[in-house]
Design an enzyme around this catalytic site. Structure first.
Site, PDB file in Angstrom:
ATOM      1  N   ILE A 162      74.964  70.390  -8.356  1.00 48.85           N
ATOM      2  CA  ILE A 162      75.692  71.235  -7.404  1.00 48.85           C
ATOM      3  C   ILE A 162      76.571  72.240  -8.128  1.00 48.85           C
ATOM      4  O   ILE A 162      76.583  73.428  -7.807  1.00 48.85           O
ATOM      5  CB  ILE A 162      76.543  70.362  -6.456  1.00 48.85           C
ATOM      6  CG1 ILE A 162      75.628  69.487  -5.589  1.00 48.85           C
ATOM      7  CG2 ILE A 162      77.447  71.220  -5.579  1.00 48.85           C
ATOM      8  CD1 ILE A 162      76.364  68.521  -4.693  1.00 48.85           C
ATOM      9  N   GLY A 170      81.464  72.506 -14.223  1.00 56.54           N
ATOM     10  CA  GLY A 170      82.727  73.088 -14.632  1.00 56.54           C
ATOM     11  C   GLY A 170      83.074  72.711 -16.057  1.00 56.54           C
ATOM     12  O   GLY A 170      82.291  72.057 -16.758  1.00 56.54           O
ATOM     13  N   VAL A 221      78.972  68.125 -11.128  1.00 62.20           N
ATOM     14  CA  VAL A 221      78.817  67.473  -9.828  1.00 62.20           C
ATOM     15  C   VAL A 221      77.349  67.511  -9.420  1.00 62.20           C
ATOM     16  O   VAL A 221      76.699  68.565  -9.475  1.00 62.20           O
ATOM     17  CB  VAL A 221      79.691  68.154  -8.754  1.00 62.20           C
ATOM     18  CG1 VAL A 221      79.502  67.481  -7.404  1.00 62.20           C
ATOM     19  CG2 VAL A 221      81.163  68.116  -9.167  1.00 62.20           C
ATOM     20  N   LYS A 267      80.424  62.807  -9.383  1.00 58.83           N
ATOM     21  CA  LYS A 267      81.272  63.682 -10.191  1.00 58.83           C
ATOM     22  C   LYS A 267      81.335  63.059 -11.583  1.00 58.83           C
ATOM     23  O   LYS A 267      81.958  62.027 -11.780  1.00 58.83           O
ATOM     24  CB  LYS A 267      82.663  63.809  -9.582  1.00 58.83           C
ATOM     25  CG  LYS A 267      83.565  64.797 -10.319  1.00 58.83           C
ATOM     26  CD  LYS A 267      85.016  64.689  -9.879  1.00 58.83           C
ATOM     27  CE  LYS A 267      85.204  65.116  -8.461  1.00 58.83           C
ATOM     28  NZ  LYS A 267      86.646  65.130  -8.106  1.00 58.83           N
ATOM     29  N   ASP A 310      97.153  68.937  -4.414  1.00 58.47           N
ATOM     30  CA  ASP A 310      96.226  70.029  -4.752  1.00 58.47           C
ATOM     31  C   ASP A 310      95.485  70.496  -3.501  1.00 58.47           C
ATOM     32  O   ASP A 310      94.260  70.639  -3.503  1.00 58.47           O
ATOM     33  CB  ASP A 310      95.245  69.573  -5.830  1.00 58.47           C
ATOM     34  CG  ASP A 310      94.567  70.739  -6.539  1.00 58.47           C
ATOM     35  OD1 ASP A 310      95.095  71.863  -6.462  1.00 58.47           O
ATOM     36  OD2 ASP A 310      93.518  70.528  -7.168  1.00 58.47           O
TER      37      ASP A 310
END
Length: 506
Positions: free
Chosen positions: A12, A15, A20, A35, A129
């Site tokens: 998906i 980073g 992910v 994750k 967050d």
């Protein structure tokens, strides 16, 4: 490609810290989000703590507006979190694709997010967050809060990931930038910026770099919403202004207050993205009249079947049909409609037909059985050696028929394991209460000391309450910067309460 007992469907996102994936759990046949920590960070203790924190905090949060965390795995060569798969996308994507968002959609998203925060705050959890990228919108247009990697209980210290600020700069409240403690109002401020972005399409403080962004949060004023979105209702503009107040004490006290404001506002078009239209005033009366007419015809119009078959004949026919067995499970109707079985009457009158269900040979047996596991306190659930979920479970585990091994693990309690036999179509329940595997240790030090248990810092003396230590052998280390170090070894039994007094030599 497989990761442990998961078959990867596709990637998906990738980073700097995590990758992910959408994946299928092979044992449970369940679609999940994995994750996975990127390999170069496997030795970073701050990130490992963050993963553990997200999984353990999320295990305490079971709410329809919060994405469920099923499991986490940490080993020297693999670290991942397994999350509930939500069909849809992030609010961030929605803002970019559908700008401007419709006002009913905005109110629906804010309402759902406030419900999630009200629940989490009630459990003592601060998210820290809140931003559009951490709010998912599912296929039913329900908002789901996710990513509790920076979250904390209000009485626990925070964890900062390697090279990261505490939160996302453009959504950080001023008090966190100043190094103050996060609280309920911190989450509400970030929600205010998210609401502003939904209304206006942009974050008012986002700049070319982190330093400029943080400075803007501390000193700049956001552009007036009325100038960017004139049709925005006062409910949303006032709420945004309250949430984005720089001083925490000037913001609303909690999410529940804001939910009440939304519910009290008479706005039929804001009930949902697909709002119901108000019915004309004459419809209720017309409906009552229609029901009355139908009731009259039902009572006083003879039925054809009653004229064709004498009462005694119908009685004998019904007596000849065995009653259907009681069942809790409703079978879905066939697309062609229920089959009819003709039955001849005694006087050769037209045959009467009664519905008949599928024959035993037509009923397919379920391919799986299920078991619901309830554990006090919480526990990590291992199935046949593979970690699959954390209690409390949202739903029963669907398993293939046969023998399976279940293990329940909590680091402060004695693990329990069970062999269960799963039968197709059968639902079982397993209720377990784990036995403590820790002791209580009160430490006193003169004059004072920093306490380390098994090389992990606990707190400074004087203690307000006893420390929880694992049963067995423990290494106690007391440090006073001016007076040196005291080291001791202590063996404790589960459930034991001990007190130790140490004195530093001057």
């Amino acid at each position: 490609m497989n990761i442990k007992n998961h078959e990867i469907i596709h990637e998906i996102s990738r980073g700097a810290i995590t990758t992910v994936y959408k994946a299928q759990h092979l044992n449970l046949n369940r679609t999940v989000i994995l994750k996975v920590l990127n390999p170069q960070w496997l030795r970073e203790q701050d990130l490992l703590k963050r993963f553990k924190r997200e999984a353990r905090i999320s295990a305490h949060l079971q709410h329809p507006n919060i994405v469920n965390v099923y499991d986490f795995h940490i080993s020297p060569d693999l670290v991942y979190i397994s999350l509930e798969y939500v069909e849809g996308g992030t609010l961030e994507q929605l803002i970019h694709e559908k700008q401007p968002l419709a006002l009913p959609q905005i109110i629906s998203i804010v309402r759902d997010t406030l419900k999630a925060l009200d629940y989490a705050h009630g459990k003592g959890v601060i998210h820290r967050d809140i931003k559009p990228g951490n709010i998912l919108i599912d296929s039913n247009f329900t908002a789901r809060l996710t990513d509790f990697g920076l979250a904390s209980f209000q009485d626990m210290p925070g964890v900062t990931a390697q090279g990261q600020s505490m939160g996302t700069p453009a959504y950080m409240p001023p008090e966190l930038i100043r190094g103050e403690k996060a609280g309920i109002q911190s989450d509400l401020y970030s929600l205010g910026l998210t609401l502003y972005e939904m209304l206006c399409g942009t974050n008012p403080f986002q700049k070319e770099n982190t330093a400029a962004t943080l400075q803007a949060v501390l000193s700049e004023e956001a552009a007036d919403i009325a100038s960017l979105r004139p049709e925005a209702p006062r409910l949303l503009t006032d709420m945004t202004r309250q949430l984005m107040a720089r001083a925490p004490q000037e913001r609303p006290p909690n999410a529940a207050v804001l939910l009440q404001q939304i519910e009290k506002t008479e706005a039929p078009a804001t009930d949902s993205p697909a709002a119901k239209k108000k019915s004309p005033y004459w419809l209720p009366g017309f409906g009552v009249l229609l029901i009355a007419v139908l009731f009259y015809f039902i009572l006083f119009t003879p039925r054809q079947e009653e004229q064709a078959v004498p009462p005694e004949t119908l009685s004998s026919v019904q007596d000849s049909v065995p009653p259907a067995p009681a069942t809790d499970n409703k079978q879905p109707a066939e697309k062609s409609g229920p089959r009819q079985s003709p039955i001849k009457t005694a006087d050769n009158s037209p045959p009467v037909t009664l519905p008949s269900g599928p024959s035993p040979t037509e009923t397919e047996l379920p391919a799986t059985g299920s078991i619901y596991v309830s554990c006090s306190p919480w526990a990590k659930v291992l199935l046949d050696g593979d970690s699959v979920d954390v209690t409390p479970l949202k739903q029963a585990l669907e398993l293939t028929p046969g023998t399976h091994r279940l293990e329940l693990i909590n680091p402060n309690y004695k693990s329990e394991s069970f062999t269960v036999n799963i039968v197709a179509g059968k639902k079982d329940t397993l209720n377990v209460r784990l036995r403590p595997n820790f002791a209580y240790l009160m430490i006193k030090a003169t004059p004072w000391a920093r306490i380390y248990i098994n090389d992990k810092y606990k707190e400074d003396t004087p203690l307000k309450q006893a420390l929880i230590v694992p049963a067995g052998r423990n290494i106690i280390r007391l440090v006073n910067p001016a007076l040196g170090t005291i080291t001791d070894t202590l063996s404790v039994r589960a459930g034991e309460r001990l007190e130790k007094h140490f004195r530093f030599a001057r």
